[in-house]
Design an enzyme around this catalytic site. Structure first.
Site, PDB file in Angstrom:
ATOM      1  N   LYS A 192       1.037  -1.201   0.140  1.00 40.86           N
ATOM      2  CA  LYS A 192       0.142  -0.069  -0.134  1.00 40.86           C
ATOM      3  C   LYS A 192       0.945   1.167  -0.153  1.00 40.86           C
ATOM      4  O   LYS A 192       0.756   2.090  -0.864  1.00 40.86           O
ATOM      5  CB  LYS A 192      -0.920  -0.016   1.207  1.00 40.86           C
ATOM      6  CG  LYS A 192      -2.031  -1.147   1.182  1.00 40.86           C
ATOM      7  CD  LYS A 192      -2.786  -0.975   2.498  1.00 40.86           C
ATOM      8  CE  LYS A 192      -2.365  -1.186   3.806  1.00 40.86           C
ATOM      9  NZ  LYS A 192      -1.475  -2.342   4.162  1.00 40.86           N
ATOM     10  N   THR A 193       1.871   1.254   0.878  1.00 40.00           N
ATOM     11  CA  THR A 193       2.674   2.461   0.913  1.00 40.00           C
ATOM     12  C   THR A 193       3.484   2.624  -0.288  1.00 40.00           C
ATOM     13  O   THR A 193       3.849   3.797  -0.922  1.00 40.00           O
ATOM     14  CB  THR A 193       3.595   2.418   2.322  1.00 40.00           C
ATOM     15  OG1 THR A 193       2.653   1.944   3.461  1.00 40.00           O
ATOM     16  CG2 THR A 193       4.463   3.764   2.393  1.00 40.00           C
ATOM     17  N   ASP A 221      -2.135   7.783   4.023  1.00 32.96           N
ATOM     18  CA  ASP A 221      -1.586   6.416   4.268  1.00 32.96           C
ATOM     19  C   ASP A 221      -2.163   6.019   5.639  1.00 32.96           C
ATOM     20  O   ASP A 221      -2.737   6.952   6.392  1.00 32.96           O
ATOM     21  CB  ASP A 221      -0.018   6.310   4.425  1.00 32.96           C
ATOM     22  CG  ASP A 221       0.424   4.859   4.479  1.00 32.96           C
ATOM     23  OD1 ASP A 221      -0.335   3.957   4.226  1.00 32.96           O
ATOM     24  OD2 ASP A 221       1.819   4.821   4.533  1.00 32.96           O
ATOM     25  N   GLU A 222      -2.514   4.759   5.849  1.00 32.17           N
ATOM     26  CA  GLU A 222      -2.932   4.351   7.215  1.00 32.17           C
ATOM     27  C   GLU A 222      -4.252   5.287   7.402  1.00 32.17           C
ATOM     28  O   GLU A 222      -4.786   5.588   8.551  1.00 32.17           O
ATOM     29  CB  GLU A 222      -1.964   4.636   8.351  1.00 32.17           C
ATOM     30  CG  GLU A 222      -0.587   4.435   8.184  1.00 32.17           C
ATOM     31  CD  GLU A 222      -0.247   2.783   8.343  1.00 32.17           C
ATOM     32  OE1 GLU A 222      -1.304   1.887   8.705  1.00 32.17           O
ATOM     33  OE2 GLU A 222       0.615   2.235   8.135  1.00 32.17           O
ATOM     34  N   GLN A 231      -5.681  -3.254  10.934  1.00 29.77           N
ATOM     35  CA  GLN A 231      -4.444  -2.729  11.366  1.00 29.77           C
ATOM     36  C   GLN A 231      -4.798  -1.319  12.222  1.00 29.77           C
ATOM     37  O   GLN A 231      -4.106  -0.437  12.295  1.00 29.77           O
ATOM     38  CB  GLN A 231      -3.371  -2.379  10.461  1.00 29.77           C
ATOM     39  CG  GLN A 231      -2.568  -3.420   9.833  1.00 29.77           C
ATOM     40  CD  GLN A 231      -1.694  -3.310   9.201  1.00 29.77           C
ATOM     41  OE1 GLN A 231      -0.447  -2.793   9.618  1.00 29.77           O
ATOM     42  NE2 GLN A 231      -1.647  -3.415   7.705  1.00 29.77           N
ATOM     43  N   ARG A 262       5.232  -7.508  10.847  1.00 26.07           N
ATOM     44  CA  ARG A 262       6.158  -6.466  10.585  1.00 26.07           C
ATOM     45  C   ARG A 262       7.552  -7.241  10.135  1.00 26.07           C
ATOM     46  O   ARG A 262       8.316  -6.748   9.655  1.00 26.07           O
ATOM     47  CB  ARG A 262       6.889  -5.617  11.782  1.00 26.07           C
ATOM     48  CG  ARG A 262       5.727  -4.757  12.728  1.00 26.07           C
ATOM     49  CD  ARG A 262       5.235  -3.626  11.576  1.00 26.07           C
ATOM     50  NE  ARG A 262       3.874  -4.059  11.051  1.00 26.07           N
ATOM     51  CZ  ARG A 262       3.400  -3.752   9.664  1.00 26.07           C
ATOM     52  NH1 ARG A 262       3.970  -2.816   9.249  1.00 26.07           N
ATOM     53  NH2 ARG A 262       2.301  -4.275   9.201  1.00 26.07           N
TER      54      ARG A 262
HETATM   55  P1  ATP Z   1       1.428  -1.945   5.913  1.00 23.06           P
HETATM   56  O1  ATP Z   1       0.007  -2.486   5.831  1.00 23.06           O
HETATM   57  O2  ATP Z   1       2.275  -2.776   7.020  1.00 23.06           O
HETATM   58  O3  ATP Z   1       1.812  -0.628   5.811  1.00 23.06           O
HETATM   59  P2  ATP Z   1       2.035  -1.948   3.249  1.00 23.06           P
HETATM   60  O4  ATP Z   1       0.703  -2.809   2.436  1.00 23.06           O
HETATM   61  O5  ATP Z   1       2.230  -0.402   3.248  1.00 23.06           O
HETATM   62  O6  ATP Z   1       2.044  -2.667   4.539  1.00 23.06           O
HETATM   63  P3  ATP Z   1       4.743  -1.684   1.865  1.00 23.06           P
HETATM   64  O7  ATP Z   1       5.194  -1.284   3.134  1.00 23.06           O
HETATM   65  O8  ATP Z   1       4.389  -0.741   0.870  1.00 23.06           O
HETATM   66  O9  ATP Z   1       3.054  -2.758   2.391  1.00 23.06           O
HETATM   67  O10 ATP Z   1       5.266  -2.842   1.292  1.00 23.06           O
HETATM   68  C1  ATP Z   1       5.944  -4.246   1.916  1.00 23.06           C
HETATM   69  C2  ATP Z   1       7.059  -4.673   1.356  1.00 23.06           C
HETATM   70  O11 ATP Z   1       6.733  -5.219   0.273  1.00 23.06           O
HETATM   71  C3  ATP Z   1       7.970  -3.416   0.973  1.00 23.06           C
HETATM   72  O12 ATP Z   1       9.326  -3.936   1.053  1.00 23.06           O
HETATM   73  C4  ATP Z   1       7.696  -3.518  -0.449  1.00 23.06           C
HETATM   74  O13 ATP Z   1       8.908  -2.514  -1.142  1.00 23.06           O
HETATM   75  C5  ATP Z   1       7.548  -4.566  -1.002  1.00 23.06           C
HETATM   76  N1  ATP Z   1       6.683  -4.825  -2.278  1.00 23.06           N
HETATM   77  C6  ATP Z   1       5.484  -4.161  -2.303  1.00 23.06           C
HETATM   78  N2  ATP Z   1       4.983  -4.388  -3.416  1.00 23.06           N
HETATM   79  C7  ATP Z   1       5.964  -5.186  -4.310  1.00 23.06           C
HETATM   80  C8  ATP Z   1       6.008  -5.540  -5.492  1.00 23.06           C
HETATM   81  N3  ATP Z   1       5.182  -5.585  -6.596  1.00 23.06           N
HETATM   82  N4  ATP Z   1       7.306  -6.341  -5.889  1.00 23.06           N
HETATM   83  C9  ATP Z   1       8.105  -6.403  -5.085  1.00 23.06           C
HETATM   84  N5  ATP Z   1       8.188  -6.116  -3.740  1.00 23.06           N
HETATM   85  C10 ATP Z   1       7.200  -5.082  -3.215  1.00 23.06           C
HETATM   86 MG    MG Z   2       2.141   0.905   4.806  1.00 21.17          MG
END
Ligand code: ATP
Ligand code: MG
Length: 776
Positions: free
Chosen positions: A36-37, A223-224, A264, A644
């Site tokens: 997402k981030t 975000d969040e 979350q 995490r």
């Molecule tokens: P959270 O809910 O904990 O905030 P999130 O959904 O924001 O998580 P991110 O932090 O954006 O998730 O991504 C998690 C990890 O996965 C990061 O290291 C990111 O770089 C990697 N990632 C996300 N999408 C891809 C992709 N398509 N290919 C490779 N790596 C990815």
């Molecule tokens: Mg995130």
């Protein structure tokens, strides 16, 4: 490859859709680690590279300053320093402060308005209540502060609060709210909640201001989003502008993109509401929703554990989060005998992992439920010399409540310690104001005597109110009373006496402020520090030649009866620890281990994660046992913690943990039981401790026989009322048998009782609500 392709490379289908989507409001809902981030940062890059958006036109909101910094870093890596710096990537609070600095003059605030932190605003509310002549027992200022904050988060102004008020409580509250706002305004100050609320008001009252920012920010990202409260939602809404606004020809709505995960949501206690996610489509009828299902962060084992835990929450749509990373290593479990063993295990394991080159220190995080738990870890990290940093929390010995109590101890040890004396003169509040303090100071100067001596002659000081004289005399009498007991007491007993006799503890215990709750926990921890010191002191004298250890500094040679350390010894020891408390900088050590609470960990990821203190009563927090809604929030916190971890995940608990200097036997966390047994490799599945009398260890709950409930007894059922205890009452405890109540402290859920179980078992302290005791 075109730049467009470059930007989209490394994104899956739905992620690409989210990055390239334009027009209607966009909601991205997805589980942890699904990118997402990452989508937000790529979207920003895409907007600039492909759609000609300037960095100044983008507002990206994150939840914490740490998250903002991390997002900036990611954007910087993608687009360079300048872009990252001209873009507003910040928290709601920071964004509002920036807007208010420019615009608040319209509401009569100076542009240099002061921001009151929670201590300042609590103090102000106290003054307001005093001014209104409110009985603090019936109308506690702390509770008013808390409620006013809630009202502000709901954007309820004092007029509305007054209209809606029915009970006398509510009426007084509304009045206090109004006076509080007036005083804030007069002081040219805003509290934290004002920052958002006043900005929203400003937008609503001055359409030209709203229009200016709508023109400026053509892209708003959050975000969040699951952790936004109503005021923050309204801020976003005002900023983006609604379709109706474009009908009237003002400014077309900005593009909005929010991301979040209802699983979350961990800030309900601050007014956050997942309603904002659930009803996004109602709030923005043209909205589009994109789901992400692939997790890129963690191994399948870690994900399966997290999924199994969060699955226990009711009424949530099932998620199908999966990973391509393979199972990865099993989760490592560890049951320590006590919290020190737990810390030793964790730090030992980190030492091993870093030695082997499996991870660097900066790739490791240690999580705990409450800040107070960091202290034991800090001690071990300091001793082993592994570099670490604590995120969010102030270091233990720098915390206000610890410094306050230390100041008392210092004054008891040295009555002439003016700095400490002045620190505690009116702490807790006892009616010795700044003016009285000043009068004493002048008198001391005139008589050329110390401040402490002048205090003793306060009645001779010119220009001091009779009431203040009385207050000062009560204070010196209190000090005398405490000092008298010092020679016959151990340091821990002195600490406890200070906490109770000064009223410091009861003031905190009665407060509804959550920060005060963690202060109580820190003080509890401090009592344990003193008690431990007594033990190690005794052990030290028995086991070690005095010149081989730094601790020998704390042993004035030849003056002591072993095992009978004095207050001065204790204070010396603390200043040593507090000194070595200086942490090396992250940069010159090649990284440091990060210690933080689970709440601070949201949005972050680490190759190796240690989830500690997995005990019922610690995590889930005691306050939440027996309350389904709160338990579910704790479970979401567990989900945040578990997710995490990228590759290595450790879960640990202590069979016994000190609380108020007495061991408390906590059963394993129910969240441990919820992790499928096949995923956990128990390095140590049971504690080696014998159970306390009259109960066997048996009866382990769930997988592997760990999580025995010995000593803690069965949890009090949700419906069962805690007994009302008085000193002298006879009670029966499931494990310790019959005992007599010696002391009752605190109120409501925080009522503590000290119970004497006779010569064999001795005295023990309990939180009445959770102790398996019955009044006889
Ligand atoms: P959270 O809910 O904990 O905030 P999130 O959904 O924001 O998580 P991110 O932090 O954006 O998730 O991504 C998690 C990890 O996965 C990061 O290291 C990111 O770089 C990697 N990632 C996300 N999408 C891809 C992709 N398509 N290919 C490779 N790596 C990815
Ligand atoms: Mg995130």
């Amino acid at each position: 490859m075109s730049s467009q392709e470059q930007l989209l490379e490394g994104l899956n289908g739905p992620q690409r859709d989210a990055v390239t989507h334009s027009g209607a409001p966009l909601l991205i809902v997805a589980g942890a680690g699904s990118g997402k981030t990452r989508v937000l940062t790529h979207r920003i890059a895409h907007l600039m590279a492909e759609r000609g958006v300037r960095p100044g036109e983008i507002l990206a909101i994150t939840f914490t300053n740490k998250a903002a910094a991390e997002m900036k870093e990611r954007i910087q890596a993608l687009l360079g320093v300048r872009a990252a710096n001209t873009m507003w990537t910040m928290t709601f609070h920071s964004a509002c402060v920036r807007i208010l600095r420019r615009e608040a003059h319209r509401l009569g605030y100076p542009s240099s308005f002061t921001i009151y932190d929670s201590a300042d605003s609590a103090r102000l509310m106290q003054l307001v209540c005093k001014e209104m002549d409110l009985d603090p027992k019936r109308f506690p200022p702390k509770s008013f502060s808390f409620q006013v904050s809630n009202l502000k988060n709901e954007l309820v102004d004092y007029d509305t609060a007054a209209e809606q008020a029915q009970t006398e409580q509510e009426k007084k509250l509304a009045e206090a709210y109004q006076l509080y706002q007036r005083r804030l305004h007069e002081a040219g100050a805003m509290d934290f909640d004002d920052l958002i609320m006043v900005t929203v008001n400003l937008f609503q009252m001055f359409p030209d201001v709203a229009e200016y920012y709508r023109r400026r920010f053509r892209h708003v990202m959050v975000d969040e989003y699951q952790d936004t409260n109503h005021a923050q939602y309204a801020f976003v809404r005002e900023l983006v502008g609604a379709a109706e606004d474009s009908d009237t020809g003002v400014v077309p709505p900005a593009e909005l993109c929010v991301v979040g995960d209802a699983d979350q949501s961990i800030y309900a206690f601050r007014g956050a509401t997942i309603r904002n996610i659930l009803e996004f489509e109602r709030d923005f009828p043209s909205a589009r929703t994109i789901l992400l299902e692939q997790n890129y962060r963690s191994t399948q084992n870690i994900l399966s554990a997290a999924n199994a835990v969060i699955d226990r929450n009711e009424g949530r749509p099932a998620k199908n989060l999966w990973s391509e990373q393979g199972d990865g290593p099993a989760i490592t479990g560890y049951v320590a005998d006590n919290e020190h063993d737990e810390a030793a295990f964790v730090v030992g394991e980190i030492d091993k992992l870093t030695d082997e080159g499996t991870v660097t220190p900066s790739q490791v995080a240690v999580f705990y439920r409450t800040n107070a738990q960091s202290r034991v870890f800090e001690d071990v990290f300091i001793r082993t010399g592994l570099p670490y940093k604590i995120v969010g929390g102030v270091r233990f010995y720098e915390r206000k409540e610890i410094r306050d109590i230390l100041a008392y101890l210092r004054v008891l040890a040295n009555p002439e310690d003016t700095v400490s004396l002045r620190r505690i003169l009116n702490v807790p509040k006892r009616g010795i104001g700044a003016r009285a303090e000043e009068a004493v100071e002048l008198f001391a100067a005139r008589e050329r005597i110390s401040f402490s001596r002048a205090l003793r002659r306060v009645d001779e000081a010119p220009g001091i109110a009779t009431r203040s004289v009385k207050a000062v005399q009560n204070f010196t009498a209190l000090l005398d009373e405490l000092a008298e007991a010092v020679p016959g007491s151990t340091p821990a007993e002195v600490v406890e006496a200070v906490l109770s006799k000064t009223g410091y503890l009861s003031e905190l215990a009665e407060s509804k402020d959550l920060q005060d709750e963690s202060r109580v926990e820190n003080l509890e921890e401090f009592v344990d520090v003193a008690r431990e010191f007594e033990h190690t002191f005794a052990a030290l004298l028995e086991e070690e030649p005095p010149d081989e250890d730094e601790e020998d500094g704390a042993v004035p040679s030849g003056t002591l009866d072993p095992g009978e350390p004095t207050l001065v010894d204790f204070l010396e020891r603390i200043s040593l620890v507090a000194d070595t408390d200086q942490i090396p900088d992250a940069d010159d050590t090649g990284g440091v281990v990060t210690l933080m609470t689970l709440h601070a960990a949201k949005g972050l990821e680490f190759p190796a994660v240690f989830l500690t203190g997995m005990e019922d009563g610690v995590f889930p927090h005691t306050r939440t046992l027996g309350d389904k809604t709160q338990l579910e929030e704790e479970r979401r916190l567990a989900y945040v913690g578990l997710t995490r971890a990228q590759r290595l995940l450790y879960v640990s608990r202590a069979a016994v943990r000190s609380a108020w200097g007495t061991p408390s036997y906590n059963p394993g966390s129910r969240f441990l039981d919820e992790i499928p047994a096949s995923l956990v490799d128990w390095r140590r599945a049971e504690s080696s401790l014998a159970a306390p009398p009259s109960r066997g260890i048996g009866g382990g709950r769930g997988s592997g026989g760990f999580g025995s409930t010995f000593g803690g007894g069965p949890r009090r059922g949700a419906g069962k009322e805690a007994p009302t205890l008085g000193v002298g009452d006879l009670v029966n405890h499931d494990s310790f048998g019959m005992g007599r109540v010696q002391l009752v402290e605190g109120t409501g859920d925080k009522t503590k009782a000290r119970i004497d179980f006779g010569a064999d078992i001795g005295e023990k302290d309990f939180l009445v609500k959770y102790a398996p005791i019955e009044k006889l």
